[in-house]
Design a protein around this motif. Sequence first.
Motif: not given
Length: 500
Positions: A399-419
């Motif tokens: 879950v965390t790696i999938g969401l990180d790869l999806l969200l970090i390029p667009r949202y940065g640190a917030l994407g990693a936090a969501a993952g």
Amino acid sequence: MTDVLDKPASAGTRGVARGGLANMAGSALAGGTGVAVTWIVARSLGAEQAGAFFAATAAFVLGGGLAKLGTQTGLVYWPARLRATGREHLLGACLRTGLTPVLALSLLLGATMWLAAPAIARTTAHEAAHVVGAHTAGLRVLAVFLPLQALTDALLTATRGYRAMRPTVTLDRILRSTLQLLLVALAGIATLSLPWFAAAWVAPYLPVTVLAAYALKKVYRAGKPPGVTTTRAERRGLQRDFWKFTGPRALASVAQLALQRVDVLLVAALGGLAAAAVYAVAGRFVVLVQLANQGISQSVQPRLAEALATGDRRAANHLYQTATGWLVLVAWPICLLVIHLAPFYLRFFGDGYVDGKTVVVVLACAMLVATGCGMVDMVLAMAGRTSWNLANVLVALTVTIGLDLLLIPRYGALGAAAGLACAMVANNLLPLIQVGRAVGLHPFGRGTRAAALLSLACFGALPLFHTPGLIASVPAFLIGVWLLRGHLALEAFKPMRRTR
């Protein structure tokens, strides 16, 4: 309060309280020094260099976690089980079975990290080419000490299998963290470069490893039955059973560490070192809460293993619920205060980190859910369901790696936090269901409910009234703790009366 005053359960709870209180005090010190180290690094190195430091230490912790091979569970579970079932003569074979592979693998991984340091630095610092050289040097400094880190944790884990909490508190929580703070502070005062900060942070593992080995030798000799030998068949049987239990936990512990640390590396690789620094600083309070969790769970772990080994589910459930109430009582006020004070918390590290406010809120809400479930993954492991534990952690890591790869390029640190938040929720709710159905345990005793409601009222609702509410929240909480001390089983912390 009949359930708390039940004599067998009360005796176990008092033992947990004594060990847990010392561990909690040590964890508070370690958490405070950890925040101070983060502040010094963030202030001294700047965002990019600080991001490289946090990425390097994340790789170091991941390597050490892999080298430990899950023995942080096996070296508590098996000594406790052997003592509870009258097989103390196998304790020496048990320790050799767990510690020898850790030493061998840690040496191999340390050499691998040294050789791979340039590639790791280029991957995580590709947008800051001027940092790559210092980043590589810092990684290599950490690689030299990686075997000591793995051995320190394994040796101290083994002492806890003997119910000895003092070595963990004095050596890891107090000595190591204090030395780290002092040496990193000296590096900051001298305005040294990134590799020197890495050396200052990691050097305390050398004396702590030596002292941890001595502490284990001491408790082993004290508990060794005289004149008893083991047969080859017994040793082989123990080795087989030890790794059958610990093997899935080895993979789970690596996945658990990856769940906690890989996001920093992914933010550095996908969002840049500055974003990684913001993310590491914003999530520093999570480590503080995790230390509180460890402080209680490490004291509960050997007693819970003994209760489940002898089939005493009533005592196991009592320990689980009481410890969860204490954890909520400590962790929820921290999380709720961090939510209300996020801008002030981040500005403490520097104005460049204030953008992490939403990151703090997302992670704090996830920690409320995680701590409300108690140390549920440890309970599942102590019940012998290590393969289930592995499956749960792998789901969370996916879950965390999938969401990180999806969200970090667009949202940065917030994407990693969501993952990470989604992964933490999954990694606690899945074992919570499994523990309830398969073992018949749950954390929602009246102590947990009282601690949760009190924390929400004092640190969730009162701060909504701004400064007057914040000022009133602490005394209101302390009064509430005193009034609810029976529900919270706080009498377990009182010294036991001597009887003739």
